[in-house]
Design a protein around this motif. Structure first.
Motif, mmCIF file in Angstrom:
data_model
loop_
_atom_site.group_PDB
_atom_site.id
_atom_site.type_symbol
_atom_site.label_atom_id
_atom_site.label_comp_id
_atom_site.label_asym_id
_atom_site.label_seq_id
_atom_site.Cartn_x
_atom_site.Cartn_y
_atom_site.Cartn_z
ATOM 1 N N ALA A 294 99.354 52.254 157.202
ATOM 2 C CA ALA A 294 100.614 52.564 156.514
ATOM 3 C C ALA A 294 101.749 51.696 157.026
ATOM 4 C CB ALA A 294 100.944 54.039 156.720
ATOM 5 N N GLU A 295 102.736 51.475 156.135
ATOM 6 C CA GLU A 295 103.967 50.765 156.495
ATOM 7 C C GLU A 295 105.095 51.796 156.512
ATOM 8 O OE1 GLU A 295 106.554 47.736 157.501
ATOM 9 O OE2 GLU A 295 104.400 47.440 157.168
ATOM 10 N N PHE A 296 105.782 51.885 157.660
ATOM 11 C CA PHE A 296 106.902 52.809 157.797
ATOM 12 C C PHE A 296 108.214 52.038 157.782
ATOM 13 C CE2 PHE A 296 103.267 54.888 159.770
ATOM 14 C CZ PHE A 296 103.340 56.175 159.260
ATOM 15 N N VAL A 332 103.393 61.525 166.598
ATOM 16 C CA VAL A 332 103.044 60.112 166.799
ATOM 17 C C VAL A 332 103.703 59.586 168.072
ATOM 18 C CG1 VAL A 332 102.743 59.606 164.344
ATOM 19 C CG2 VAL A 332 104.997 59.326 165.403
ATOM 20 N N ALA A 333 103.175 58.441 168.540
ATOM 21 C CA ALA A 333 103.809 57.654 169.607
ATOM 22 C C ALA A 333 104.233 56.332 168.973
ATOM 23 C CB ALA A 333 102.839 57.411 170.758
ATOM 24 N N LEU A 355 93.259 46.905 165.552
ATOM 25 C CA LEU A 355 93.217 48.370 165.496
ATOM 26 C C LEU A 355 93.233 48.914 164.076
ATOM 27 C CD1 LEU A 355 95.550 49.443 168.452
ATOM 28 C CD2 LEU A 355 93.057 49.560 168.320
ATOM 29 N N SER A 356 93.823 48.166 163.137
ATOM 30 C CA SER A 356 93.943 48.702 161.780
ATOM 31 C C SER A 356 92.599 48.810 161.061
ATOM 32 C CB SER A 356 94.891 47.821 160.958
ATOM 33 O OG SER A 356 94.384 46.508 160.857
ATOM 34 N N VAL A 364 92.284 54.295 170.751
ATOM 35 C CA VAL A 364 93.479 54.894 170.174
ATOM 36 C C VAL A 364 93.584 54.562 168.685
ATOM 37 C CG1 VAL A 364 94.991 52.939 170.702
ATOM 38 C CG2 VAL A 364 95.949 55.231 170.575
ATOM 39 N N ILE A 365 94.088 55.507 167.898
ATOM 40 C CA ILE A 365 94.222 55.327 166.448
ATOM 41 C C ILE A 365 95.600 54.754 166.134
ATOM 42 C CG2 ILE A 365 94.298 56.499 164.228
ATOM 43 C CD1 ILE A 365 92.427 58.617 165.404
ATOM 44 N N LEU A 366 95.611 53.662 165.363
ATOM 45 C CA LEU A 366 96.863 53.091 164.875
ATOM 46 C C LEU A 366 97.126 53.660 163.481
ATOM 47 C CD1 LEU A 366 99.157 50.930 165.290
ATOM 48 C CD2 LEU A 366 97.683 49.358 164.011
ATOM 49 N N TYR A 367 98.213 54.456 163.354
ATOM 50 C CA TYR A 367 98.538 55.043 162.051
ATOM 51 C C TYR A 367 99.227 54.043 161.131
ATOM 52 C CZ TYR A 367 97.484 59.744 163.802
ATOM 53 O OH TYR A 367 96.848 60.859 164.302
ATOM 54 N N GLY A 368 100.045 53.170 161.712
ATOM 55 C CA GLY A 368 100.775 52.231 160.873
ATOM 56 C C GLY A 368 101.726 51.376 161.667
ATOM 57 N N VAL A 369 102.569 50.612 160.949
ATOM 58 C CA VAL A 369 103.518 49.705 161.576
ATOM 59 C C VAL A 369 104.850 49.784 160.848
ATOM 60 C CG1 VAL A 369 101.686 48.106 162.234
ATOM 61 C CG2 VAL A 369 102.935 47.737 160.113
#
Length: 586
Positions: A294-296, A332-333, A355-356, A364-369
Motif C-alpha cells: 500500500a501507498e500511504f 503499525v510501526a 520486503l514487499s 517482519v511484514i511491510l504493510y506499505g510506504v
C-alpha cells in the motif's frame, strides 16, 4: 678443481643450502649425492617473509596491514615454503638418500645462514650462490663448496678437518649424527630451527636500519662478526629499496592528482544527475510499490502519530526515527528516513523491493510506504528488539532457555528462506539482535533490510556465488573476511548468525565472544558457558554452542552450511519450545 670428487663417507653429514628455485637446485643436489655417496644430507633453507602484503588488488607494507591480514599472508607463505621443502626431501629420498631439512625465518638470508652455521657448528656447507660464497662471515667459520648448474666451481674458506686439532670434534660430530639418525627414524623430516609462530608474524616489522642480532649476542659483537662487504651489500639493498619507494611515491602522487581532477568532474556530473533523477526515482519507486504494497499519504502518517508526537516515538538510530501509530485500524510501526543517514534512497528502495514481495512467519511484514515522506510502514511488534530483551531493558524478565532456543530456530528458518530465494539469493548482511524484533508472545521477526543484497545462487553460470561491495554491517557481527576482501556471500550471514546464536546461549557481549567460547570449550566447560539466568538448558544446547562456534570460523570454507544435517537438532528443540509456548497461551 671442477673435476675433483671428495671421498665418500658413510658417517658424514653434508649440509646443503637451498633456495626457492627447485628446478635449478636439482642439478646441484645430484652433484652432492654423487660426490658424497652414503652421506646424510641436511638441507638448509632461510625463509624470508615478504615485506609486501597483497590487499584488494594492490600491495601494501606489512606494517600497514591489519594483524589478521598479515597473519593470513604469513600462513600462506609458510604453506608454500613447506610444500617446497617437502619437494626437495622427496627428490632426495627418491634417490635413496637420508635427508632432512632445517628451516629458519629471517629478514636477510645471510643472517639466517650465519645463525644455522653457528647453532649447529657446521664446518662444511654446499652453496650455489656465487655472491653468498664470497661472504667473509661464512668463509671465516666453515668450508664453502660452491656448486653451480651441477658443476663444482670452487672450495674455499675454513679448512674442514676431523683430525686431531680438536679431540672433542669427532665425538660431537658422532653425537650429532646419532641425533640426526634418531630424527630420520621418525616422520619429522622437516624441522623449523626458528619455530614458525615465534618470529614469522613479527620479524618483518624490525626497523629497516637494524641489523638482526643473533640470540645471546649484543649489538656490538654482531657488528664485529659481520664483514664490511656484507654490511655494504645490505646498505646497497636498502638504498635501492628507498629509490624504488620514491619512484612509487611519485607515481602515486601523479595518479592521485589525476584522480582528484577526475573526481571533481564526476561530482559535478553526479550532482546534476541527482537533481534530474530525484523526481524520476520517486515516481518509479511509487509505481513499483503500488504493485506489491500500500501507498500511504503524509497526512495519514501525521494523523497516525498525532503529528509525530514524541510520545509515539519508540526507537531511532542513524537511519532515522521509528514511531508507533494506528493506520486504517491497524497498529503499525513507521520508520522515517533521516536525510543525513547513510541509508539513502537506494537502501530505502532495496528494503521496499525485498520486503514487499516476501512473506515468512519470522520476517517482519511491510504493510506499505509513503514515498513522499520516505517512510516505511511495518507491523507493530510490542516487545521491542532482541538486544533489549537480552539486556532486560525496562526490568523485563530474562528470556527463558526454551524461548531462546525457539528464537534460534525461527531465525535459522528465516535466513535459510532468504538464502534459498529464487532466482537470486538474498544476503541480509546485518544480522544482529537489534534487527530481530519480538511480538507479544516473544515470537521473533527479522527486520531492517536496507543493507540486504541480491546475489547469484549456486549452480548459476557464474563461477562464484558472491557480490563485491563496500563492507557494511556492525562490528562484532560482521564477517571478518567480508571486511578484508569486500566479497559478500551467504557465508557472511552464517558468521553473523553464529554470533547471534552464541549471544542467546551465553548472554555474553558480541565483541570477542568467539574467542571466549573457544577457550571455554578447550577447558572442557561448555555447560558453564550457558547463561544461567535463562534457567535449565537441555543437553542439546551444548552441541549448539559448538555448532555456532564453527559458524564464527575465520575461513568461509570452515563454516557449516545452514542446510547441514547438524541443524536438525533445532527441529527438536523448536518443537519442544512451541509446545511450551502453546501451553502458556492455554
Amino acid at each position: 678443481m671442477g673435476g675433483h670428487v671428495l671421498s665418500p663417507n658413510e658417517g658424514q653429514v653434508i649440509y646443503v643450502a637451498v633456495g626457492t628455485d627447485l628446478e635449478k637446485q636439482k642439478l646441484n643436489l645430484l652433484w652432492v649425492l654423487k660426490s658424497f655417496p652414503g652421506a646424510s644430507i641436511v638441507l638448509l633453507h632461510v625463509h624470508v617473509p615478504s615485506k609486501w602484503i597483497p590487499l584488494l588488488g594492490t600491495k601494501i607494507f606489512a606494517s600497514m596491514a591489519s594483524t589478521e591480514v598479515v597473519r593470513k599472508q604469513r600462513k600462506d607463505e609458510k604453506e608454500k615454503m613447506k610444500e617446497l621443502m617437502l619437494s626437495y626431501i622427496n627428490f632426495c629420498e627418491q634417490r635413496k638418500a637420508q635427508v632432512r631439512a632445517l628451516v629458519t625465518i629471517r629478514n636477510v638470508a645471510l643472517d639466517g645462514l650465519q645463525q644455522l652455521i653457528k647453532k649447529h657448528q657446521i664446518k662444511r656447507l654446499v652453496l650455489s650462490s656465487r655472491s653468498m660464497a664470497k661472504q667473509e662471515a661464512l668463509l671465516s667459520c666453515c668450508q664453502i663448496i660452491l656448486v653451480n648448474n651441477g658443476r663444482h666451481i670452487s672450495t674455499c674458506g675454513a679448512s674442514f678437518s676431523s683430525s686431531k686439532a680438536d679431540p672433542n670434534q669427532d665425538e660431537a660430530q658422532d653425537q650429532y649424527v646419532s641425533a640426526l639418525s634418531h630424527v630420520w627414524d621418525s616422520d619429522e623430516c622437516l624441522q623449523f630451527d626458528t619455530p614458525p609462530n615465534e618470529q614469522g608474524d613479527e620479524i618483518v616489522k624490525e626497523r629497516e636500519g637494524d641489523a638482526p642480532v643473533a640470540h645471546g649476542e649484543s649489538g656490538s659483537s654482531m657488528k664485529d662478526y659481520m664483514h664490511p662487504e656484507a654490511l655494504r651489500q645490505q646498505l646497497d639493498s636498502r638504498e635501492e629499496e628507498v629509490k624504488e619507494l620514491r619512484r612509487m611515491l611519485r607515481r602515486a602522487e601523479e595518479d592521485a592528482k589525476l584522480a582528484l581532477e577526475r573526481m571533481a568532474s564526476l561530482e559535478q556530473e553526479m550532482e546534476g544527475l541527482r537533481e534530474e533523477n530525484s523526481e524520476a526515482m520517486r515516481e518509479n519507486l511509487a509505481l513499483k510499490t503500488q504493485q506489491h504494497c500500500a501507498e500511504f499519504s503524509p497526512a495519514e502518517l501525521r494523523r497516525a502519530t498525532n503529528n509525530w508526537h514524541t510520545s509515539h516515538k519508540i526507537g531511532g538510530g542513524g537511519y532515522g526515527t521509528v514511531y508507533r501509530g494506528v493506520l486504517r485500524h491497524t497498529p503499525v510501526a513507521i520508520k522515517t528516513l533521516n536525510p543525513e543517514s547513510k541509508q539513502g534512497p537506494a537502501e530505502f528502495r532495496q528494503e521496499v523491493l525485498i520486503l514487499s514481495k516476501m512473506r515468512h512467519s519470522n520476517i517482519v511484514i511491510l504493510y506499505g510506504v509513503c514515498s513522499e515522506s520516505s517512510a516505511l510502514i511495518y507491523e507493530y511488534l510490542p516487545r521491542g528488539n532482541l538486544d533489549e530483551r537480552l539486556s532486560c531493558k525496562n526490568k523485563m524478565p530474562p528470556l527463558s532457555a526454551s524461548d531462546r532456543l525457539r528464537i534460534i530456530g525461527e531465525q535459522h528458518s528465516a535466513v535459510v528462506f532468504l538464502h534459498s530465494h529464487e532466482p537470486h539469493a538474498i544476503v541480509h548482511s546485518d544480522l544482529k539482535p537489534q534487527n530481530i524484533l519480538l511480538d507479544a508472545n516473544d515470537v521473533s521477526r527479522l527486520g531492517d533490510f536496507g543493507t540486504a543484497r541480491l546475489i547469484l545462487r549456486a549452480g548459476s553460470s557464474e563461477e562464484e556465488v558472491c557480490r563485491k561491495t563496500n563492507p557494511m554491517g556492525t562490528m562484532g557481527y560482521m564477517d571478518p573476511m567480508f571486511l578484508t576482501d569486500g566479497m559478500l556471500t551467504p557465508q557472511s550471514d552464517v558468521y553473523s548468525f553464529g554470533v547471534v546464536v552464541l549471544r542467546l546461549l551465553t548472554g555474553q557481549p558480541a565483541l570477542g565472544i568467539r574467542e571466549r567460547v573457544e577457550e571455554g570449550m578447550r577447558n572442557g566447560g561448555v555447560r558453564q558457558l550457558l547463561d544461567a539466568s535463562a534457567g535449565q538448558w537441555p543437553e542439546q544446547a551444548e552441541k549448539l554452542v559448538q555448532l555456532a562456534s564453527r559458524c564464527c570460523s575465520m575461513e568461509r570454507s570452515s563454516r557449516p552450511s545452514l542446510l547441514a544435517e547438524e541443524w536438525r537438532i533445532l527441529d527438536t528443540l523448536r518443537a519442544m519450545a512451541v509446545n511450551r509456548l502453546n501451553s502458556k497461551k492455554v
